[in-house]
Motif scaffolding. Sequence first.
Motif, PDB file in Angstrom:
ATOM      1  N   ALA A 124      -4.584  -0.319   1.630  1.00 26.29           N
ATOM      2  CA  ALA A 124      -3.446   0.169   0.598  1.00 26.29           C
ATOM      3  C   ALA A 124      -2.440  -0.417   1.109  1.00 26.29           C
ATOM      4  CB  ALA A 124      -3.277   1.325   1.487  1.00 26.29           C
ATOM      5  N   PRO A 125      -1.950  -1.199  -0.628  1.00 26.87           N
ATOM      6  CA  PRO A 125      -0.932  -2.247  -0.696  1.00 26.87           C
ATOM      7  C   PRO A 125       0.282  -2.329   0.049  1.00 26.87           C
ATOM      8  CG  PRO A 125      -1.146  -0.855  -2.919  1.00 26.87           C
ATOM      9  CD  PRO A 125      -2.100  -0.857  -1.680  1.00 26.87           C
ATOM     10  N   VAL A 126       0.488  -0.733   0.756  1.00 28.95           N
ATOM     11  CA  VAL A 126       1.602  -0.353   1.537  1.00 28.95           C
ATOM     12  C   VAL A 126       1.184   0.356   2.261  1.00 28.95           C
ATOM     13  CG1 VAL A 126       3.243  -0.966  -0.601  1.00 28.95           C
ATOM     14  CG2 VAL A 126       2.812   1.047   0.120  1.00 28.95           C
ATOM     15  N   ASP A 127       1.930   0.192   3.474  1.00 27.04           N
ATOM     16  CA  ASP A 127       1.889   1.257   4.772  1.00 27.04           C
ATOM     17  C   ASP A 127       3.641   2.209   4.493  1.00 27.04           C
ATOM     18  OD1 ASP A 127       0.885   3.230   6.737  1.00 27.04           O
ATOM     19  OD2 ASP A 127       1.824   1.382   8.166  1.00 27.04           O
ATOM     20  N   PRO A 128       3.213   3.277   3.775  1.00 23.09           N
ATOM     21  CA  PRO A 128       4.527   3.986   3.166  1.00 23.09           C
ATOM     22  C   PRO A 128       5.050   4.551   4.828  1.00 23.09           C
ATOM     23  CG  PRO A 128       2.794   5.338   2.588  1.00 23.09           C
ATOM     24  CD  PRO A 128       2.278   4.178   3.195  1.00 23.09           C
TER      25      PRO A 128
ATOM     26  N   PRO B 248      -8.809   1.317  -1.532  1.00 21.14           N
ATOM     27  CA  PRO B 248      -9.626   1.064  -2.497  1.00 21.14           C
ATOM     28  C   PRO B 248     -10.543   0.605  -0.851  1.00 21.14           C
ATOM     29  CG  PRO B 248      -8.107  -1.461  -1.795  1.00 21.14           C
ATOM     30  CD  PRO B 248      -7.217  -0.026  -1.122  1.00 21.14           C
ATOM     31  N   ASN B 249     -11.697   1.771  -1.863  1.00 14.15           N
ATOM     32  CA  ASN B 249     -13.373   1.381  -1.164  1.00 14.15           C
ATOM     33  C   ASN B 249     -13.695   2.256  -0.346  1.00 14.15           C
ATOM     34  OD1 ASN B 249     -14.104  -0.293  -3.345  1.00 14.15           O
ATOM     35  ND2 ASN B 249     -13.059  -2.334  -2.254  1.00 14.15           N
ATOM     36  N   ASP B 250     -12.197   2.779   0.952  1.00 15.27           N
ATOM     37  CA  ASP B 250     -12.048   3.964   1.572  1.00 15.27           C
ATOM     38  C   ASP B 250     -12.515   5.198   1.298  1.00 15.27           C
ATOM     39  OD1 ASP B 250     -10.978   2.078   3.244  1.00 15.27           O
ATOM     40  OD2 ASP B 250      -9.100   2.343   3.243  1.00 15.27           O
ATOM     41  N   GLU B 251     -13.233   5.369   2.136  1.00 11.28           N
ATOM     42  CA  GLU B 251     -13.933   7.144   1.824  1.00 11.28           C
ATOM     43  C   GLU B 251     -12.962   8.726   2.078  1.00 11.28           C
ATOM     44  OE1 GLU B 251     -18.746   7.391   3.511  1.00 11.28           O
ATOM     45  OE2 GLU B 251     -16.884   7.496   4.895  1.00 11.28           O
ATOM     46  N   ILE B 252     -13.185   8.959   0.687  1.00  9.91           N
ATOM     47  CA  ILE B 252     -12.087  10.300   1.249  1.00  9.91           C
ATOM     48  C   ILE B 252     -13.214  11.381   1.519  1.00  9.91           C
ATOM     49  CG2 ILE B 252     -11.089  11.981  -0.405  1.00  9.91           C
ATOM     50  CD1 ILE B 252     -10.727  10.228  -2.815  1.00  9.91           C
TER      51      ILE B 252
ATOM     52  N   CYS C 117      -2.373   2.641  -8.389  1.00 13.94           N
ATOM     53  CA  CYS C 117      -3.010   3.563  -8.305  1.00 13.94           C
ATOM     54  C   CYS C 117      -2.955   4.611  -7.447  1.00 13.94           C
ATOM     55  CB  CYS C 117      -4.468   3.281  -9.187  1.00 13.94           C
ATOM     56  SG  CYS C 117      -4.646   2.078 -10.284  1.00 13.94           S
ATOM     57  N   ALA C 118      -2.715   5.494  -7.736  1.00 13.60           N
ATOM     58  CA  ALA C 118      -3.066   6.409  -6.739  1.00 13.60           C
ATOM     59  C   ALA C 118      -4.089   7.929  -7.030  1.00 13.60           C
ATOM     60  CB  ALA C 118      -2.021   6.602  -6.068  1.00 13.60           C
ATOM     61  N   ASN C 119      -4.303   8.277  -6.228  1.00 13.40           N
ATOM     62  CA  ASN C 119      -4.943   9.907  -6.155  1.00 13.40           C
ATOM     63  C   ASN C 119      -3.985  10.583  -4.864  1.00 13.40           C
ATOM     64  OD1 ASN C 119      -7.067  11.540  -6.543  1.00 13.40           O
ATOM     65  ND2 ASN C 119      -8.842  10.548  -6.185  1.00 13.40           N
TER      66      ASN C 119
ATOM     67  N   ASP D 125      -5.837  14.218   6.306  1.00 10.77           N
ATOM     68  CA  ASP D 125      -6.657  12.774   6.937  1.00 10.77           C
ATOM     69  C   ASP D 125      -6.781  12.554   5.452  1.00 10.77           C
ATOM     70  OD1 ASP D 125      -5.020  12.715   8.695  1.00 10.77           O
ATOM     71  OD2 ASP D 125      -6.434  12.433   9.846  1.00 10.77           O
ATOM     72  N   THR D 126      -7.051  11.285   4.900  1.00  9.86           N
ATOM     73  CA  THR D 126      -7.341  10.256   3.684  1.00  9.86           C
ATOM     74  C   THR D 126      -7.117  11.153   2.001  1.00  9.86           C
ATOM     75  OG1 THR D 126     -10.158  12.013   3.086  1.00  9.86           O
ATOM     76  CG2 THR D 126      -9.572  10.306   4.609  1.00  9.86           C
ATOM     77  N   PHE D 127      -5.856  11.823   2.541  1.00 10.27           N
ATOM     78  CA  PHE D 127      -5.772  12.534   0.678  1.00 10.27           C
ATOM     79  C   PHE D 127      -4.879  12.005  -0.076  1.00 10.27           C
ATOM     80  CE2 PHE D 127      -7.136  17.566   0.707  1.00 10.27           C
ATOM     81  CZ  PHE D 127      -8.704  16.930   1.170  1.00 10.27           C
ATOM     82  N   CYS D 128      -5.072  10.110  -0.191  1.00  6.15           N
ATOM     83  CA  CYS D 128      -3.484  10.014  -0.643  1.00  6.15           C
ATOM     84  C   CYS D 128      -4.320   8.098  -0.914  1.00  6.15           C
ATOM     85  CB  CYS D 128      -2.681   9.685   0.035  1.00  6.15           C
ATOM     86  SG  CYS D 128      -0.556   9.111  -1.092  1.00  6.15           S
ATOM     87  N   PRO D 129      -5.708   7.689  -1.577  1.00  7.35           N
ATOM     88  CA  PRO D 129      -6.018   6.631  -2.182  1.00  7.35           C
ATOM     89  C   PRO D 129      -4.633   6.265  -2.355  1.00  7.35           C
ATOM     90  CG  PRO D 129      -7.341   8.605  -2.509  1.00  7.35           C
ATOM     91  CD  PRO D 129      -6.329   9.117  -1.828  1.00  7.35           C
ATOM     92  N   ILE D 130      -4.453   4.989  -2.198  1.00  9.56           N
ATOM     93  CA  ILE D 130      -3.391   3.884  -2.983  1.00  9.56           C
ATOM     94  C   ILE D 130      -4.327   2.599  -2.999  1.00  9.56           C
ATOM     95  CG2 ILE D 130      -1.383   5.431  -2.908  1.00  9.56           C
ATOM     96  CD1 ILE D 130      -0.428   2.907  -0.976  1.00  9.56           C
ATOM     97  N   GLY D 131      -3.849   1.818  -4.721  1.00 11.52           N
ATOM     98  CA  GLY D 131      -4.360   0.489  -4.404  1.00 11.52           C
ATOM     99  C   GLY D 131      -4.704  -0.054  -5.619  1.00 11.52           C
ATOM    100  N   PRO D 132      -5.524  -0.578  -6.210  1.00 12.04           N
ATOM    101  CA  PRO D 132      -5.499  -2.000  -4.983  1.00 12.04           C
ATOM    102  C   PRO D 132      -5.075  -3.057  -4.703  1.00 12.04           C
ATOM    103  CG  PRO D 132      -7.278  -2.530  -6.907  1.00 12.04           C
ATOM    104  CD  PRO D 132      -6.016  -1.147  -7.546  1.00 12.04           C
ATOM    105  N   TRP D 133      -3.795  -2.630  -5.919  1.00 12.46           N
ATOM    106  CA  TRP D 133      -2.603  -3.879  -5.012  1.00 12.46           C
ATOM    107  C   TRP D 133      -1.174  -3.454  -5.809  1.00 12.46           C
ATOM    108  CZ3 TRP D 133      -6.997  -6.655  -7.306  1.00 12.46           C
ATOM    109  CH2 TRP D 133      -7.326  -5.991  -8.306  1.00 12.46           C
ATOM    110  N   VAL D 134      -0.239  -3.836  -5.731  1.00  8.49           N
ATOM    111  CA  VAL D 134       0.777  -3.133  -6.196  1.00  8.49           C
ATOM    112  C   VAL D 134       1.809  -5.042  -7.646  1.00  8.49           C
ATOM    113  CG1 VAL D 134       3.255  -2.989  -6.040  1.00  8.49           C
ATOM    114  CG2 VAL D 134       1.812  -2.811  -4.172  1.00  8.49           C
TER     115      VAL D 134
END
Length: 252
Positions: free
Chosen positions: A51-55, A93-97, A137-139, A160-169
Amino acid sequence: MKYVRFLNSKKEIRFGKIEGERIQVLDGPFLDPASKPTDIILSLNEVTLLAPVDPNKVICVGLNYALHAKELEHSLPVDPVIFIKPQSSVIGPNDEIICPKISQRVDYEAELAVVIGKTVKDVTEIEAAEAIFGYTCANDVTARDLQKKDGQWTRAKSFDTFCPIGPWVVTDIDPSHLDIQSILNGEIKQSSNTQNFITSVPKLVSFMSQVMTLNPGDVVLTGTPEGIGAIQSGDEVIVRIEMIGELRNTVK
């Protein structure tokens, strides 16, 4: 410019800027103005993108597209409806939901994500726009049945895993006219444009800053268009946004 956060071959977290298919490694986080390029160049295929940032927090808006409000049978809000997803929901990106066992209906929601670059509080729309570092991008993954059951959205949005973000900013783009899509197993499910926002990005950030201090690395999700639907184990879901790229995740 595109900026990434990644694991190198030594499993160390590093930051860089993308030039073509290569990453120029920085000596610190890209959100730190003091960070500088190093002479280390890596290929994209030899790192693991995170994830491009760790908010510290992910602040979201619901019902920011009129047709999405209609499909959920909600009236249009007078003010933006905001909620928060916890840091523990963020994946890259590419992590599992992972679908929780207590939900029978988990949905995808393609969204434009805003990355905050400066600490702001009680700012105007102009000041809010100046505080934005870039976009990704986010889901906004949602347990739809629990959302309806609870009447408020915290549980449904916070697994947990309910906020995929990426792949870059990506910096220096106009967020007001971007095509946005979700693609489930190769089939386009959502297709809209950010020109259909009810509340613009600067207005959203300004509104949120009246409630809470926004810090560098915080992420603002801007709402999803119509066309939401369910995901299940084995699916692949892609969020595609013009000028940014694609966020891919599989479902478990």
